[in-house]
Write a protein that holds these residues in place. Structure first.
Motif, PDB file in Angstrom:
ATOM      1  N   ASN D  68       0.849  -1.198   0.000  1.00  0.00           N
ATOM      2  CA  ASN D  68       0.000   0.000   0.000  1.00  0.00           C
ATOM      3  C   ASN D  68       0.884   1.247   0.000  1.00  0.00           C
ATOM      4  N   THR D  69       0.252   2.366  -0.275  1.00  0.00           N
ATOM      5  CA  THR D  69       1.014   3.612  -0.387  1.00  0.00           C
ATOM      6  C   THR D  69       0.921   4.424   0.894  1.00  0.00           C
ATOM      7  N   SER D  70       0.808   3.747   2.004  1.00  0.00           N
ATOM      8  CA  SER D  70       0.720   4.394   3.304  1.00  0.00           C
ATOM      9  C   SER D  70       1.817   5.448   3.466  1.00  0.00           C
ATOM     10  N   GLY D  71       1.428   6.605   3.926  1.00  0.00           N
ATOM     11  CA  GLY D  71       2.377   7.698   4.099  1.00  0.00           C
ATOM     12  C   GLY D  71       2.226   8.762   3.022  1.00  0.00           C
ATOM     13  N   VAL D  94      -1.341  -2.847  -6.182  1.00  0.00           N
ATOM     14  CA  VAL D  94      -1.050  -1.757  -5.258  1.00  0.00           C
ATOM     15  C   VAL D  94      -2.356  -1.230  -4.668  1.00  0.00           C
ATOM     16  N   LYS D  95      -2.363  -1.080  -3.350  1.00  0.00           N
ATOM     17  CA  LYS D  95      -3.495  -0.425  -2.692  1.00  0.00           C
ATOM     18  C   LYS D  95      -3.125   1.047  -2.548  1.00  0.00           C
ATOM     19  N   VAL D  96      -3.893   1.892  -3.217  1.00  0.00           N
ATOM     20  CA  VAL D  96      -3.620   3.327  -3.152  1.00  0.00           C
ATOM     21  C   VAL D  96      -4.267   3.925  -1.906  1.00  0.00           C
ATOM     22  N   GLU D  97      -3.451   4.481  -1.063  1.00  0.00           N
ATOM     23  CA  GLU D  97      -3.922   5.230   0.108  1.00  0.00           C
ATOM     24  C   GLU D  97      -3.344   6.622   0.032  1.00  0.00           C
ATOM     25  N   VAL D  98      -4.191   7.624  -0.028  1.00  0.00           N
ATOM     26  CA  VAL D  98      -3.707   9.008   0.037  1.00  0.00           C
ATOM     27  C   VAL D  98      -4.438   9.659   1.197  1.00  0.00           C
ATOM     28  N   ILE D  99      -3.697  10.026   2.200  1.00  0.00           N
ATOM     29  CA  ILE D  99      -4.311  10.516   3.434  1.00  0.00           C
ATOM     30  C   ILE D  99      -3.662  11.818   3.852  1.00  0.00           C
ATOM     31  N   ASP D 108      -8.123  10.944   0.776  1.00  0.00           N
ATOM     32  CA  ASP D 108      -8.421  12.112  -0.052  1.00  0.00           C
ATOM     33  C   ASP D 108      -8.913  11.573  -1.394  1.00  0.00           C
ATOM     34  N   ASN D 109     -10.217  11.647  -1.596  1.00  0.00           N
ATOM     35  CA  ASN D 109     -10.808  11.015  -2.787  1.00  0.00           C
ATOM     36  C   ASN D 109     -10.260  11.575  -4.089  1.00  0.00           C
ATOM     37  N   HIS D 110     -10.093  12.885  -4.147  1.00  0.00           N
ATOM     38  CA  HIS D 110      -9.703  13.487  -5.417  1.00  0.00           C
ATOM     39  C   HIS D 110      -8.276  13.082  -5.803  1.00  0.00           C
ATOM     40  N   GLU D 111      -7.364  13.132  -4.854  1.00  0.00           N
ATOM     41  CA  GLU D 111      -5.984  12.721  -5.146  1.00  0.00           C
ATOM     42  C   GLU D 111      -5.916  11.219  -5.435  1.00  0.00           C
ATOM     43  N   THR D 112      -6.791  10.481  -4.798  1.00  0.00           N
ATOM     44  CA  THR D 112      -6.826   9.027  -5.020  1.00  0.00           C
ATOM     45  C   THR D 112      -7.210   8.709  -6.468  1.00  0.00           C
ATOM     46  N   VAL D 113      -8.158   9.459  -6.995  1.00  0.00           N
ATOM     47  CA  VAL D 113      -8.541   9.261  -8.405  1.00  0.00           C
ATOM     48  C   VAL D 113      -7.346   9.565  -9.310  1.00  0.00           C
ATOM     49  N   LYS D 114      -6.642  10.647  -9.010  1.00  0.00           N
ATOM     50  CA  LYS D 114      -5.498  11.014  -9.850  1.00  0.00           C
ATOM     51  C   LYS D 114      -4.409   9.930  -9.819  1.00  0.00           C
ATOM     52  N   ALA D 115      -4.095   9.448  -8.633  1.00  0.00           N
ATOM     53  CA  ALA D 115      -3.061   8.407  -8.524  1.00  0.00           C
ATOM     54  C   ALA D 115      -3.503   7.129  -9.235  1.00  0.00           C
ATOM     55  N   LEU D 127      -6.010  -0.904  -6.400  1.00  0.00           N
ATOM     56  CA  LEU D 127      -7.109  -1.041  -5.435  1.00  0.00           C
ATOM     57  C   LEU D 127      -7.143   0.229  -4.593  1.00  0.00           C
ATOM     58  N   PRO D 128      -7.970   1.195  -4.944  1.00  0.00           N
ATOM     59  CA  PRO D 128      -7.955   2.462  -4.191  1.00  0.00           C
ATOM     60  C   PRO D 128      -8.811   2.415  -2.928  1.00  0.00           C
ATOM     61  N   TYR D 129      -8.233   2.857  -1.833  1.00  0.00           N
ATOM     62  CA  TYR D 129      -8.948   3.051  -0.558  1.00  0.00           C
ATOM     63  C   TYR D 129      -9.685   4.373  -0.678  1.00  0.00           C
TER      64      TYR D 129
END
Lengths: 255, 255, 255, 255
Positions: D68-71, D94-99, D108-115, D127-129
């Protein structure tokens, strides 16, 4: 008690905001009065209906009109509608609604932030309708919103506080008035939201789908006032696994 | 609106019944007034405290006193307390409480039916506190009760409508006033019970454990009036899996 | 893991008790097997149907039959049915059902206590179906019951744990196996009851009204085992108003 | 039964995805086995810990690792972490985590879509969180996500299905696997989510905060299998205001 709701520098005594979409012209006046509303939202189209009848004739003086951007599918359209409303002398308030989902009618949070930013810069008092997402609420604060209007449940559904936990988070974290808008179906739900510290309630369908709309408008007025008073008074503790006699004097008869 | 609560032939405008056990003498008067209560329950012991101060001096005239049988562990003791109360000129109302469980303070339904039968025959207006069991409610009707008082949750717990589904069944099936007593912790819960068709709410702890008891009494008054109005007005339908635009005029901008 | 359910001195591995009323004879065997049930309840009438087919032929050996007193309106009738069942060699187990309400089919708690007392003295292993009232559960303990079977919701309703808070109180206070019977509609509800510490689940309608009864029987088996395991493992704490990163290593990228 | 979970073209039998953040290296192996998990998520930092011990040595072969992209606080950082993971031979998942919210840890939904868009184009199985917002879920579909991972409640809170109604909407409207991630605290909640039609459950804290982590892992395994079976079997109808006897043969004794 001097407990005012302040939005964009304007003071209100009532914390009940009425939507007008589902009311016939004939009953709007009665509903506004029975509900004690001081603000009423209005789709531009409706303000603009033309013809012989005009909705504005049915709304009592001293009521603040809040045009909404109903029909807008993106920020650009919302901005266009807001500007037209101002030109029509509807004032500086605008409720931003950007909706691209035609089944659940959920607001598009990202486009809503964009529209809010543009309109706030143009001097509007912007009240954005939003899906209750803390990150987006923070973006709306930064964009210059004057309040945030999170939904309780899909609009018109009367389902109640389906987003309860997330609205509570907005109450705790966001330093703007929180107005719960959409989905509230019964006065007890409006009361509960107010007990949580929400600042105002907007509704339309719950009143409009009642058998007796005037009486239901009054029920909402009382519930909102009740929830506000309870919030200010402070709720008592909840006991987990036992009871507690009401009376310190309680004891069994022969004790 | 001529919407009276009628119990044992007596008419009341208020549907908020106040318990007195947790209030100090000094505040009872204020609470009764802010809550608009017309009935207040009172443990015999408390009426009987003697000494220099007397609770009766603190209760406004024109308020109906309802002595309860607090302390009774069986029907016999409840009957004895009720008779003493009548001899003390507390009137013909009596709230029957028979409790043998000292942790949850649940009423003993079977002994409550027995006490109700005896006291009703002696001409009392009997309001039995009960665990909300439909079979027992029917027995209480047959025993001559003037209302039934089912609990929402353990007394003093402020847990709310834990018996929701079963109180609704009493509302539908029992042809006596239903007074929800015990466990209501917030005005929104009182409002919800009234929306369901309950006839009155009794509470004490929820008010007494608030930071501002007078304001909380007022919050309960408003919530109960709200729920009653909503019940009379008729609740709108709830949509299951979709939304419905508030306005029949809603459509996208370019449509 | 040696985790047995013990009722009246008999040991069981399965905590899923199946009702038979809504199953056709053809599917009973499959459902019992898929659900891993070791106990099945049976109305006397059904055991007694006569004719060419006999339900007993469809129930696997090594399954404990529990005759119920379905049809009894008072203690006397329940006792009579139980005695007939014993004479028919249905064994010593009996589920006492006394029902006088034909709409909600709620058990009559008071008559149930009376029947339990008589039958326990006659050596039956008595499992009384009851409305979950703590005082009555204590009376059932004193009357010699081998377990108590509180309802979750009206029988056949699939409404789930409407009596949640009161069943939890029985788990905490009553030193007999607690078997939740009636109203459970989905496996997750059975799982939740087991997590609370309930000892076993009885159901029939939830399985019988599914499209695929065998698969649903298996779903209940798994849910009940899951809830039991979770109860034994101990549930983690719930955080009130915040989150907690899963990883102690969590930090932002550049930290 | 051939009921596979398919994500990005890979087939899985287990619908339980385990987070690793809160487990010590010693117990990971046992938990994976007891939970029957085939996928385990892992923070890059943790994969990368170096030193003498390596988490990868504790994870059974044949388990799919999902870094995951924790951090990450924005799309750019998430993309960077994902690329590093691939270079470390962690595979294409990859599990996308943008926090960016450090109290509630909401994505952060918007940044998650971009990633998601960038990584999907680079061939990752993304796999976006996400915060469960229908509009954003649709954007994630368009961005090339292989599944969506909506939260049930704040991560690590064990609060359960606080977003229930909105996850149900995703199940109905989004044509990708729905994996509920974060907030599930008890097996019954995992079971309920699966009954609603969710495709898989991810959890970590609920297991890690139990007294007996292996047994709790097993409880979750069973609950998830149960909920899946119930979903496939089809839930029975729920009765609103009455009961229904289990047996068509039910009647009173003398009838």
């Amino acid at each position: 008690m001097d407990d005012k709701l302040i939005i964009g520098g304007h003071e209100f005594d009532s914390r009940f905001i009425l939507g007008s979409g589902k009311f016939s012209l004939e009953i709007i006046n009665a509903v506004v009065k029975m509900g004690g509303a001081e603000m009423i939202t209005l789709a531009l189209r409706r303000a603009n209906e033309g013809g012989e009848e005009n909705i504005l004739d049915y709304i009592p003086e001293n009521i603040s009109l809040i045009p909404n951007t109903s029909g807008a599918r993106n920020a650009e359209e919302a901005v266009r509608i807001a500007r037209i409303a101002r030109e029509m002398n509807c004032g500086d308030f605008v409720k931003v609604e950007v909706i691209r989902d035609s089944k659940y009618l959920f607001p598009d949070n990202h486009e809503t932030v964009k529209a809010t930013e543009i309109l706030a810069k143009e001097g509007f008092v912007v009240l954005p309708y939003m899906y209750p997402d803390l990150n987006v609420a923070r973006d709306l604060v930064n964009a210059g919103a004057s309040a945030v209007m999170p939904l309780a449940a899909p609009i018109g559904s009367n389902k109640g506080l389906a987003t309860r936990d997330f609205i509570k988070i907005l109450v705790d974290e966001i330093d703007l008035p929180i107005i719960v808008d959409a989905g509230i179906g019964r006065p007890s739900q409006a009361c509960e939201a107010m007990e949580m510290g929400v600042d105002a309630i907007m509704c339309n369908t719950a009143v409009a789908t009642s058998r007796d709309v005037s009486l239901m408008a009054r029920a909402f007025k009382l519930a909102i006032e009740s929830g506000r008073a309870a919030y200010l008074a402070g709720m008592g503790r909840v006991l987990a696994g036992k009871a507690e006699a009401s009376s310190p004097l309680t004891g069994f008869l022969e004790d």
